[in-house]
Write a protein that holds these residues in place. Structure first.
Motif, mmCIF file in Angstrom:
data_model
loop_
_atom_site.group_PDB
_atom_site.id
_atom_site.type_symbol
_atom_site.label_atom_id
_atom_site.label_comp_id
_atom_site.label_asym_id
_atom_site.label_seq_id
_atom_site.Cartn_x
_atom_site.Cartn_y
_atom_site.Cartn_z
ATOM 1 N N ASN A 113 51.509 42.842 35.345
ATOM 2 C CA ASN A 113 50.288 43.378 35.954
ATOM 3 C C ASN A 113 50.506 43.554 37.445
ATOM 4 O O ASN A 113 50.240 42.653 38.250
ATOM 5 N N GLY A 114 51.000 44.712 37.828
ATOM 6 C CA GLY A 114 51.350 44.957 39.220
ATOM 7 C C GLY A 114 50.166 45.014 40.154
ATOM 8 O O GLY A 114 50.341 44.961 41.373
ATOM 9 N N TYR A 115 48.947 45.124 39.607
ATOM 10 C CA TYR A 115 47.763 45.176 40.461
ATOM 11 C C TYR A 115 47.384 43.798 41.011
ATOM 12 O O TYR A 115 46.519 43.697 41.890
ATOM 13 N N LEU A 116 48.010 42.734 40.509
ATOM 14 C CA LEU A 116 47.765 41.405 41.064
ATOM 15 C C LEU A 116 48.384 41.305 42.453
ATOM 16 O O LEU A 116 49.348 42.006 42.778
ATOM 17 N N GLN A 117 47.845 40.407 43.253
ATOM 18 C CA GLN A 117 48.321 40.298 44.631
ATOM 19 C C GLN A 117 49.718 39.702 44.734
ATOM 20 O O GLN A 117 50.429 39.938 45.706
ATOM 21 N N SER A 118 50.135 38.940 43.753
ATOM 22 C CA SER A 118 51.486 38.360 43.759
ATOM 23 C C SER A 118 51.985 38.256 42.322
ATOM 24 O O SER A 118 51.207 38.006 41.403
ATOM 25 N N ILE A 119 53.286 38.455 42.147
ATOM 26 C CA ILE A 119 53.903 38.440 40.828
ATOM 27 C C ILE A 119 55.113 37.509 40.846
ATOM 28 O O ILE A 119 55.922 37.557 41.780
ATOM 29 N N HIS A 330 49.365 32.878 42.528
ATOM 30 C CA HIS A 330 48.064 33.540 42.416
ATOM 31 C C HIS A 330 46.962 32.743 43.111
ATOM 32 O O HIS A 330 45.774 33.010 42.899
ATOM 33 N N ASP A 331 47.345 31.760 43.936
ATOM 34 C CA ASP A 331 46.391 30.949 44.709
ATOM 35 C C ASP A 331 45.398 30.209 43.823
ATOM 36 O O ASP A 331 44.267 29.927 44.233
ATOM 37 N N ILE A 347 42.770 22.431 42.868
ATOM 38 C CA ILE A 347 42.330 23.814 42.644
ATOM 39 C C ILE A 347 41.283 24.143 43.701
ATOM 40 O O ILE A 347 40.235 23.492 43.752
ATOM 41 N N PRO A 348 41.529 25.125 44.567
ATOM 42 C CA PRO A 348 40.608 25.428 45.684
ATOM 43 C C PRO A 348 39.385 26.230 45.260
ATOM 44 O O PRO A 348 39.096 27.295 45.803
ATOM 45 N N ILE A 349 38.667 25.700 44.264
ATOM 46 C CA ILE A 349 37.481 26.367 43.739
ATOM 47 C C ILE A 349 36.386 25.316 43.567
ATOM 48 O O ILE A 349 36.670 24.198 43.122
#
Length: 363
Positions: A113-119, A330-331, A347-349
């Protein structure tokens, strides 16, 4: 027109220009600031965009049917050694996934999924190497001696060694291959030169075929002549779908929109759904610990490994580290030290949002 008249017109134009500038500077300046703008909540804005009625549905359906009638031609092109590059206005995600699920059922397919910010591209290559190894074993290409030679775990190998493995070993059936399906090969997670070079080297392996989509106007600047014609060996297809970029746009910030925790929940849920079931379970273990111990700095890595091992989610520390790398890319997970000086994962949520993520993932 005489020369004198032309000079008069030019003089009049220039005089009016400077007069307008002078009058404009003498006026009262606005006291408004960008901060005064009433910014719309991002979730509300995305919901409004999702509810926009799509036009020309009948014509679009007919267009998609013409693409589906070309599936066997596309498979033939892959068998001939080409990579397929799909371009045109509209999201091509649904079209490519339908192509893979209906026309590539005889082949192994790995999705990026290349639309993700990091792969985590290395994890993708490890998966490709494992799939190729399994197929070679099934064809008895490995004797007991050569099998022993390749016992080194793929997790511990470098990218160069992994790509060399993909390139050196060939399947008996010349029509057999492993397909790499790349949504948005020009996306933010794949756009840097090093990643594109690795993708080109992967595509050049005899057992690998790449099917990819592009959308960025400057996508062609990613590749040189060798990459286009020799390594990727693209066969171009103009397949405009006019479909909205709903999933792809989920990971891009909207102009004049403020983010919220609900958006973080949706983004995290989509990322988790793209991971393996074991990776999702490892994340759930960490999330449950964080919810049960809100006052702690996080969960020590050793404790997470012990819990996951007891539940048969990981077989080694290397496997756990690969999952953690995916989370960090993916943070979803971060590291900090507790009062005793040991590294802890968290987990920063917010907890309320984290509970919803666990619920969505378990469904």
């Amino acid at each position: 027109m005489e020369q004198h008249d032309i000079e008069e017109d030019e003089f009049g134009f220039s005089r009016n220009y400077f007069l307008a500038k002078e009058l404009g500077n003498s006026g009262k300046k606005s006291g408004h600031k960008l901060a005064d703008i009433d910014v719309v909540d991002e979730e509300e804005l995305r919901e409004a965009l999702a509810n926009i009625e799509q036009k020309h549905e009948k014509e679009i359906d007919e267009l998609i049917k013409t693409y589906k009638s070309s599936y066997q031609e596309w498979v033939c092109e892959l068998r001939c050694g080409f990579g397929l590059l799909m371009y045109g206005f509209g999201s091509k995600r649904t079209l490519l996934e339908d192509f893979a699920s209906t026309a590539l059922t005889e082949y192994s397919v790995v999705v990026i999924n290349g639309y993700l910010q990091s792969i985590n591209l290395k994890q993708v290559v490890i998966t490709l190497a494992e799939l190729l190894c399994d197929q070679l074993k099934a064809q008895q290409k490995f004797t007991s001696g050569s099998l022993h030679k390749h016992q080194q775990p793929f997790d511990t190998r470098s990218m160069d060694d992994l790509i060399a493995f993909l390139d050196q070993h060939h399947l008996e059936d010349s029509d057999s291959f492993i397909c790499v399906l790349v949504h948005n090969i020009d996306g933010p997670g794949l756009r840097d030169p090093d990643t594109q070079q690795y993708l080109a080297r992967i595509a050049a392996c005899s057992n690998i075929r790449v099917v990819a989509s592009i959308d960025h106007v400057n996508a062609l600047l990613l590749w040189d002549k060798k990459m286009v014609h020799t390594q990727f060996n693209w066969y171009w297809h103009h397949v405009p779908t006019f479909a909205p970029y709903k999933v792809e746009g989920m990971f891009l910030p909207l102009i004049l929109a403020q983010g919220g925790s609900s958006q973080n929940v949706k983004t995290a849920s989509i990322v988790l759904q793209s991971l393996t079931p074991n990776a999702q379970s490892v994340f759930t273990v960490l999330a449950e610990h964080q919810l049960a111990n809100p006052d702690e700095e996080g969960m020590p890595v050793n404790n997470l490994y012990a819990t996951c091992r007891e539940r048969f989610l990981v077989s080694s520390q290397i496997t756990l580290n690969s999952h953690l790398t995916e989370f960090k890319d993916h943070d979803l997970v971060k590291t900090r030290r507790d009062t005793e000086g040991q590294d802890c994962l968290y987990i920063p949520i917010p907890n309320e949002a984290l509970e919803k993520i666990i619920k969505d993932t378990s469904q």
